[in-house]
Design a protein around this motif. Structure first.
Motif, PDB file in Angstrom:
ATOM      1  N   TRP A   1     -29.085 -49.143 -11.489  1.00 41.12           N
ATOM      2  CA  TRP A   1     -28.111 -48.044 -11.525  1.00 41.12           C
ATOM      3  C   TRP A   1     -26.697 -48.600 -11.390  1.00 41.12           C
ATOM      4  O   TRP A   1     -25.784 -48.199 -12.112  1.00 41.12           O
ATOM      5  N   GLN A   2     -26.529 -49.553 -10.472  1.00 43.67           N
ATOM      6  CA  GLN A   2     -25.214 -50.167 -10.281  1.00 43.67           C
ATOM      7  C   GLN A   2     -24.791 -50.948 -11.530  1.00 43.67           C
ATOM      8  O   GLN A   2     -23.626 -50.901 -11.926  1.00 43.67           O
TER       9      GLN A   2
ATOM     10  N   LEU B   1     -35.291 -42.459  -3.559  1.00 46.58           N
ATOM     11  CA  LEU B   1     -34.664 -42.973  -2.346  1.00 46.58           C
ATOM     12  C   LEU B   1     -35.214 -42.278  -1.103  1.00 46.58           C
ATOM     13  O   LEU B   1     -35.456 -42.919  -0.076  1.00 46.58           O
TER      14      LEU B   1
ATOM     15  N   GLN C   1     -28.200 -41.445  -1.909  1.00 42.78           N
ATOM     16  CA  GLN C   1     -28.405 -42.303  -0.733  1.00 42.78           C
ATOM     17  C   GLN C   1     -28.100 -41.544   0.556  1.00 42.78           C
ATOM     18  O   GLN C   1     -28.853 -41.641   1.526  1.00 42.78           O
TER      19      GLN C   1
ATOM     20  N   LEU D   1     -25.194 -41.744  -7.143  1.00 40.84           N
ATOM     21  CA  LEU D   1     -25.868 -42.771  -6.350  1.00 40.84           C
ATOM     22  C   LEU D   1     -25.551 -42.594  -4.862  1.00 40.84           C
ATOM     23  O   LEU D   1     -26.457 -42.619  -4.021  1.00 40.84           O
TER      24      LEU D   1
ATOM     25  N   LYS E   1     -31.894 -49.324  -7.674  1.00 33.56           N
ATOM     26  CA  LYS E   1     -30.511 -49.124  -7.253  1.00 33.56           C
ATOM     27  C   LYS E   1     -29.599 -50.161  -7.913  1.00 33.56           C
ATOM     28  O   LYS E   1     -28.484 -49.843  -8.329  1.00 33.56           O
ATOM     29  N   ASN E   2     -30.077 -51.389  -8.045  1.00 33.13           N
ATOM     30  CA  ASN E   2     -29.304 -52.430  -8.736  1.00 33.13           C
ATOM     31  C   ASN E   2     -29.142 -52.109 -10.216  1.00 33.13           C
ATOM     32  O   ASN E   2     -28.068 -52.342 -10.790  1.00 33.13           O
TER      33      ASN E   2
ATOM     34  N   THR F   1     -37.397 -50.033  -5.148  1.00 33.69           N
ATOM     35  CA  THR F   1     -36.275 -49.128  -4.881  1.00 33.69           C
ATOM     36  C   THR F   1     -34.955 -49.871  -4.962  1.00 33.69           C
ATOM     37  O   THR F   1     -34.001 -49.401  -5.598  1.00 33.69           O
ATOM     38  N   GLU F   2     -34.885 -51.031  -4.350  1.00 34.14           N
ATOM     39  CA  GLU F   2     -33.650 -51.832  -4.405  1.00 34.14           C
ATOM     40  C   GLU F   2     -33.349 -52.266  -5.833  1.00 34.14           C
ATOM     41  O   GLU F   2     -32.188 -52.277  -6.256  1.00 34.14           O
TER      42      GLU F   2
ATOM     43  N   LEU G   1     -33.667 -40.091  -8.915  1.00 33.90           N
ATOM     44  CA  LEU G   1     -33.089 -41.070  -7.993  1.00 33.90           C
ATOM     45  C   LEU G   1     -33.186 -40.575  -6.557  1.00 33.90           C
ATOM     46  O   LEU G   1     -33.586 -41.312  -5.650  1.00 33.90           O
ATOM     47  N   ARG G   2     -32.825 -39.333  -6.343  1.00 38.01           N
ATOM     48  CA  ARG G   2     -32.850 -38.744  -5.004  1.00 38.01           C
ATOM     49  C   ARG G   2     -34.250 -38.762  -4.411  1.00 38.01           C
ATOM     50  O   ARG G   2     -34.460 -39.111  -3.253  1.00 38.01           O
TER      51      ARG G   2
END
Length: 166
Positions: free
Chosen positions: A125-126, A21, A149, A145, A122-123, A118-119, A17-18
């Protein structure tokens, strides 16, 4: 969550993830500053981590960890399903078909999709956070997360100081 799973989240999955991003932010910076091929270096890095994270959420690789080891939830993978072929065939494999027009879907070009992917991740992950019942796991996922970020934002901000306007 087992200790092994916790360590996997804090180390391996956080790293993916890191890096995604960060590479995504740096690709944007390279584009904004018109840094030429430097943008492609960051995009290539982003594509690698995009693939790894989509594999994690979609369970399409039999050799990789899977989100369903942590939570029983169906994730919206429509974007990945739409772009899986171009992402794999054009970016992540070397073969003679990679130079053909196999990287365009619905009028959009794969080269313009890094920020969208990427978005989407992130979604995902959320969504994972929201689907997680265990409070400790939920807090860990949220903190990872946010940390990823923040570190990506720091890289971007520090790089803007180094890279002069062109």
């Amino acid at each position: 969550m087992t200790e092994r799973q916790k360590q996997f989240l804090k180390n391996d999955l956080f790293y993916e993830l890191r890096m995604l991003l960060g590479a995504s932010k740096m690709a944007s910076l390279s584009s904004e500053r018109k840094l030429g091929n430097l943008e492609n270096y960051f995009k290539d890095s982003a594509y690698l981590h995009i693939r790894n994270l989509y594999n994690f959420f979609s369970e399409c690789s039999i050799h990789d960890a899977r989100v369903h080891e942590f939570v029983d939830c169906d994730f919206d993978l429509q974007l990945y399903k739409k772009w899986k072929g171009p992402l794999h065939n054009h970016v992540l494999h070397i073969k003679d078909t990679r130079t053909r027009a196999n990287n365009i879907k619905s009028g959009g070009h794969l080269n313009k999709m890094v920020q969208t992917f990427t978005e989407d991740i992130k979604n995902l992950w959320q969504d994972w956070i929201e689907a997680t019942a265990d409070k400790t796991e939920k807090e860990l996922l949220q903190s990872l997360l946010l940390k990823a970020q923040e570190q990506a934002d720091d890289d971007y901000n520090n790089s803007t100081l180094i890279i002069k306007e062109r």
